[in-house]
Design a protein around this motif. Structure first.
Motif, PDB file in Angstrom:
ATOM      1  N   GLY A  47       7.512   5.786  -7.680  1.00  0.00           N
ATOM      2  CA  GLY A  47       6.069   5.717  -7.902  1.00  0.00           C
ATOM      3  C   GLY A  47       5.344   5.111  -6.719  1.00  0.00           C
ATOM      4  O   GLY A  47       4.299   5.610  -6.284  1.00  0.00           O
ATOM      5  N   ARG A 100      13.876   5.233  -9.605  1.00  0.00           N
ATOM      6  CA  ARG A 100      12.694   5.731 -10.315  1.00  0.00           C
ATOM      7  C   ARG A 100      11.520   4.755 -10.269  1.00  0.00           C
ATOM      8  O   ARG A 100      10.374   5.181 -10.252  1.00  0.00           O
ATOM      9  N   GLN A 101      11.764   3.465 -10.221  1.00  0.00           N
ATOM     10  CA  GLN A 101      10.663   2.504 -10.119  1.00  0.00           C
ATOM     11  C   GLN A 101      10.005   2.566  -8.740  1.00  0.00           C
ATOM     12  O   GLN A 101       8.786   2.543  -8.635  1.00  0.00           O
ATOM     13  N   ALA A 160       0.494   5.157  -9.240  1.00  0.00           N
ATOM     14  CA  ALA A 160       1.205   6.399  -9.534  1.00  0.00           C
ATOM     15  C   ALA A 160       2.541   6.007 -10.153  1.00  0.00           C
ATOM     16  O   ALA A 160       3.192   5.062  -9.695  1.00  0.00           O
ATOM     17  N   GLY A 161       2.916   6.706 -11.198  1.00  0.00           N
ATOM     18  CA  GLY A 161       4.168   6.385 -11.863  1.00  0.00           C
ATOM     19  C   GLY A 161       4.749   7.613 -12.545  1.00  0.00           C
ATOM     20  O   GLY A 161       4.085   8.635 -12.706  1.00  0.00           O
ATOM     21  N   LEU A 162       6.010   7.489 -12.951  1.00  0.00           N
ATOM     22  CA  LEU A 162       6.719   8.588 -13.585  1.00  0.00           C
ATOM     23  C   LEU A 162       7.147   8.222 -14.988  1.00  0.00           C
ATOM     24  O   LEU A 162       7.451   7.070 -15.269  1.00  0.00           O
ATOM     25  N   LEU A 198       4.034  12.858 -14.327  1.00  0.00           N
ATOM     26  CA  LEU A 198       3.442  12.011 -13.311  1.00  0.00           C
ATOM     27  C   LEU A 198       2.107  11.486 -13.814  1.00  0.00           C
ATOM     28  O   LEU A 198       1.282  12.258 -14.312  1.00  0.00           O
TER      29      LEU A 198
END
Length: 91
Positions: A67, A63-64, A88-90, A16
């Motif tokens: 975040g 998944r997009q 915030a992103g993965l 993360l």
């Protein structure tokens, strides 16, 4: 990275990333022991909740947007810590 289980019981390892800014320095410094660690813990817990609510296929498909979901859910906690959460992103 953190390993967690999806709703269908599969283990995934996710990283993360978060971008934030201190907007209330007295609160961030004097009311919280470690604002960065507190934000990290809050984001990790939210990530775990979101991953556990999805199957692996759904997690990959979303998944997009995950975040963005984490960003919105974590913003109130960030404000409480004297921070503004920008991204915030993965991985």
């Amino acid at each position: 990275g953190q390993e967690m289980l999806t709703a269908d019981g599969l283990s995934v390892k996710l990283n993360l990333l978060a971008e934030f800014q201190v907007v209330d320095a007295p609160r961030a410094v004097h009311e919280v022991v470690d604002y960065a660690a507190s934000l990290y813990a809050a984001l990790q817990l939210l990530l775990r909740e979101e991953v556990q609510a999805r199957t692996l296929d759904l997690l990959l498909a979303e998944r997009q947007s995950l975040g963005a979901t984490l960003l919105e859910r974590a913003r109130p906690e960030a404000r409480r810590l004297g921070l503004e959460l920008h991204a915030a992103g993965l991985k």
